[in-house]
Design an enzyme around this catalytic site. Structure first.
Site, PDB file in Angstrom:
ATOM      1  N   ASN A   7      10.679  11.889   3.008  1.00  0.00           N
ATOM      2  CA  ASN A   7       9.818  12.907   3.604  1.00  0.00           C
ATOM      3  C   ASN A   7      10.615  14.206   3.609  1.00  0.00           C
ATOM      4  OD1 ASN A   7       8.297  14.552   5.208  1.00  0.00           O
ATOM      5  ND2 ASN A   7       8.141  13.127   6.936  1.00  0.00           N
ATOM      6  N   ARG A  90       6.191  11.247   1.009  1.00  0.00           N
ATOM      7  CA  ARG A  90       5.130  11.819   1.832  1.00  0.00           C
ATOM      8  C   ARG A  90       4.830  13.208   1.256  1.00  0.00           C
ATOM      9  NH1 ARG A  90       5.540  15.327   7.146  1.00  0.00           N
ATOM     10  NH2 ARG A  90       3.356  15.324   7.719  1.00  0.00           N
ATOM     11  N   HIS A 179      -2.121  14.296   9.212  1.00  0.00           N
ATOM     12  CA  HIS A 179      -1.694  13.084   9.934  1.00  0.00           C
ATOM     13  C   HIS A 179      -2.465  11.850   9.461  1.00  0.00           C
ATOM     14  CE1 HIS A 179      -0.444  15.652  13.660  1.00  0.00           C
ATOM     15  NE2 HIS A 179       0.607  15.442  12.889  1.00  0.00           N
ATOM     16  N   ARG A 240       1.207  25.369  18.551  1.00  0.00           N
ATOM     17  CA  ARG A 240      -0.004  25.866  17.872  1.00  0.00           C
ATOM     18  C   ARG A 240      -1.148  26.022  18.870  1.00  0.00           C
ATOM     19  NH1 ARG A 240       0.777  21.434  13.764  1.00  0.00           N
ATOM     20  NH2 ARG A 240       2.096  22.301  12.144  1.00  0.00           N
ATOM     21  N   ASP A 283       8.716  21.259  24.219  1.00  0.00           N
ATOM     22  CA  ASP A 283       8.864  19.815  24.366  1.00  0.00           C
ATOM     23  C   ASP A 283       8.166  19.365  25.656  1.00  0.00           C
ATOM     24  OD1 ASP A 283      10.064  17.221  25.195  1.00  0.00           O
ATOM     25  OD2 ASP A 283      11.272  17.507  23.392  1.00  0.00           O
ATOM     26  N   GLU A 384       4.353   5.794   9.807  1.00  0.00           N
ATOM     27  CA  GLU A 384       3.890   6.376   8.549  1.00  0.00           C
ATOM     28  C   GLU A 384       4.744   5.895   7.369  1.00  0.00           C
ATOM     29  OE1 GLU A 384       4.080   9.759  11.137  1.00  0.00           O
ATOM     30  OE2 GLU A 384       2.621  10.790   9.871  1.00  0.00           O
TER      31      GLU A 384
END
Ligand code: ADP
Length: 398
Positions: A7, A90, A179, A240, A283, A384
């Protein structure tokens, strides 16, 4: 058969080497700050972690370093690079043309490159990683697994924006969703845990990490998801904004004389809980601690986060005309009992009842709704990398 999963981010490279005989992870690690001062590698094998500060000037050098770490005497788990049967990558954006995992060839690379416009921060480093592997292991098959692919089954009414149609035709402006590998994995696991066929289930999967998205999975297929043309749409996230009135953005741009790039930076990097809480951190552990210390806007940012997750769950229950199970995954979804409690408190109208004891769980699979709950609530740690390894195996076996 051993499969390496990579990734590649803009300055990082995460990897896991799987033994697909039993799907075990032989070694894993991360290279960080690639191309910057202070680059380093953290490598874990046989329960031991080794950190090496090393000059990784580009992704090619990082891939070489990783292969050496996998092979060297001290930290290695293989003797020769030829033991790696395939590499799974990925890749964030597959656009409209790459809607399932594929073996990488020149045509696929060209299509990934064409999608760089849609994912300028992600697709270029993904491609660099692919090219670096190709140069070092020219005879090893490589597979691309796309973050967008699972959402390919969304109906047009769900993925189109109510803009002049020509923007879809000319520039492919539409919802893609991200995702996907995670939503696909946890939805599949949920069906297994419930002992039902995916075809018979309506599941809402909540991937709540630093980036966060929700997916409506009907009959095993994604029918809607909260991220859109880019990962900016949908939920409020770590940094975001998620959904807002586009006119508000235009208004701020005019007021502050901002360029599209500066505005994009504000919406992607300075908004979300970071922007609202005002403690300079995104966080969720820091935000939850700040709430305990009485920082008012930290509490407000979490209330906004929970409220928006709950609204999306309601939206997707309506979109599917019902819901059998709600899954929580990723950093926050797997670990924060407080967020799960707060979100589920909005969902009592669906017949969801939380078992407080079972909800007090971190990072492991559990149905945390009560036995008589009409809707099941489940924690499922995402994986994933395993999906990428399985897809890669499937394709190279053919
Ligand atoms: P990404 O892969 O998008 O970086 P992750 O899925 O790793 O995100 O999730 C990171 C987020 O999970 C961070 O905001 C972190 O604070 C949050 N998180 C991890 N553990 C906990 C916890 N125990 N309580 C609350 N939030 C947590």
């Amino acid at each position: 058969m051993k499969i390496l999963v990579l990734n590649c981010g803009s300055s990082s490279l995460k990897y896991q080497l799987f033994d697909m005989e039993n799907e075990s992870v032989l070694a894993k690690g991360i290279c960080e700050k690639i191309g910057m001062e202070g680059s380093f590698n953290k490598h874990e094998a046989a329960g031991e972690e080794v950190k090496t500060v090393v000059d990784l000037e580009n992704h090619s050098v990082a891939v070489k370093f990783v292969l050496d770490a996998l092979m060297n005497e001290k930290t290695g788990v293989i003797k020769n690079v030829s033991e790696i049967s395939a590499v799974g990558h990925r890749v964030v954006h597959g656009g409209e043309d790459l809607y399932e995992s594929v073996i990488i060839d020149e045509k696929v690379k060209k299509l990934i490159d064409q999608c760089s416009d849609l994912a300028p921060l992600h697709n270029p480093p993904n491609l660099i990683g692919i090219n670096a592997c190709e140069a070092i292991m020219p005879n090893t098959p490589q597979v691309a697994v796309f973050d967008t692919a699972f959402h390919h089954t969304m109906p047009k009414m769900a993925y189109l924006y109510a803009l002049p149609y020509k923007y879809y035709q000319d520039y492919k402006v539409r919802k893609y969703g991200f995702h996907g590998t995670s939503h696909r994995y946890v939805a599949g696991r949920a069906a297994e845990i419930l002992g039902k066929k995916p075809e018979d289930l309506k599941i809402i999967t909540c991937h709540l990490g630093n980036g966060a998205s929700i997916c409506a999975v009907k009959g095993g297929k994604s029918v809607d998801t909260s991220m859109g043309f880019t990962p900016l749409e949908g939920l409020m996230m770590g940094t975001r904004s998620g959904d807002l009135d586009p006119a508000a953005v235009l208004y701020i741009m005019e007021k502050e004389n901002l360029s599209p790039k500066e505005t994009g930076n504000i919406l992607n990097k300075q908004s979300g809980v970071l922007g609202v809480a005002g403690i300079g951190k995104s966080d969720f552990r820091d935000i939850e601690n700040a709430v305990a210390e009485g920082v008012v806007n930290a509490g407000l940012s979490l209330e906004m986060f929970d409220y928006r997750v709950a609204k999306y769950v309601g939206e997707y229950a309506a979109a599917m005309n019902g819901v059998d199970a709600i899954v929580f995954t990723a950093g926050i979804g797997e670990n924060s009992a407080a967020r799960r409690t707060a979100i589920c408190s909005y969902l009592e109208y669906l017949g969801l009842k939380v078992d407080g004891n079972k909800n007090n769980t971190r990072g492991k699979e559990i149905i945390f709704s009560t036995d008589d709950s009409a809707v099941k609530a489940i924690i499922i740690p995402t994986n994933e990398e395993l999906v990428i390894a399985r897809d890669t195996l499937e394709l190279v076996k053919k």
